[in-house]
Design a protein around this motif. Structure first.
Motif: not given
Length: 272
Positions: A119-142
């Protein structure tokens, strides 16, 4: 008049600390704010005080007190559909545009490579990296639909340039953000959208100065301390405004020639 009058900025991790300060600073310069924060404890392995709903409410109050307009929602950056809906709501309310993105949300956990829990590894990767990709995925089209160009600032860390002991998942995630941002910079340059990363060292936030695990590492594993020093030993912790100064510069026309850069606000820590 402010330098961002009529502009719209999307900021993650807005409830307190760096995210809140960025929001207030943009509001003072005339921008409207779309923001989100999970505003609750993310995981049991996090050993600093989490933000809460009261913090998010206070951010809204402070932004409005600064003269800004804001839409702020409680939600998780790992939820792409939530972010897409928030972007759509904010863009509709604020005149059909999105000019800037500040991908700020992130977490930190401590442990040696071979002792971290899954959990310590995957939670940090999922939030910091994958979550940031999702932020870009949500905002760049707009941003592309608006056709106004713009700027994306991804908050990495000194650990995104210089791997740190006892921070394997954090260092991996923050290094990953550099690759993500520089890829986006190459893809978006033609569209007049610049993408850069900011790399703080220690910052005056609960994650930066109140983490009990950090205190334990420095006290009980002194052989690692040499990796955590900086050049400016008389200035050990950056202020929130130190980081916001960099973020607003990278959003502004003053940085029109800057993209794909790793912008260090680290007191020289990555050079030690």
């Amino acid at each position: 008049m402010g330098q961002f009058d009529g502009k719209v900025v999307y900021i993650t991790g807005i409830a307190r600390g760096q995210g809140r300060n960025h929001a207030i600073r943009f509001a003072r310069e005339g921008a409207s704010i779309i923001g989100l924060d999970i505003a609750e404890k993310v995981a049991d392995h996090i050993t600093y005080r989490p933000a809460g709903t009261d913090d998010l409410t206070e951010t809204v109050r402070l932004v409005e007190e600064a003269g800004g307009k804001i839409i702020a929602r409680q939600g998780d950056i790992r939820d792409l559909a939530f972010q897409q809906q928030l972007v759509a709501e904010g863009v509709e309310q604020f005149g059909g545009r999105l000019d800037y993105v500040v991908a700020n949300a992130g977490i930190l956990t401590w442990g040696k490579v071979w002792e971290l829990s899954e959990e310590q590894f995957t939670d940090v990767i999922d939030i910091n990296l994958v979550g940031t990709w999702k932020t870009l995925r949500a905002t760049i089209p707009a941003m592309l639909d608006a056709g106004n160009g713009g700027s994306i600032v991804v908050i990495s860390s000194s650990a995104g340039l210089k791997a740190m002991p006892v921070q394997a998942s954090y260092s991996a995630s923050k290094h990953g953000l550099v690759g993500l941002a520089q890829t986006a910079a190459k893809e978006l340059g033609h569209h007049k959208i610049r993408v850069n990363t900011v790399h703080p060292y220690a910052v005056d936030t609960p994650m930066g100065v109140e983490d009990t695990s950090a205190h334990d590492v420095f006290a009980n594993m002194p052989w690692y301390n040499a990796h955590f020093v900086s050049i400016l030993d008389y200035y050990p912790v950056a202020t929130l405004d130190d980081i916001s100064d960099a973020v607003l510069y990278l959003a502004s026309d003053s940085s029109r020639a800057v993209t794909g850069a790793t912008f260090q606000i680290d007191m020289g820590a990555t050079k030690v």
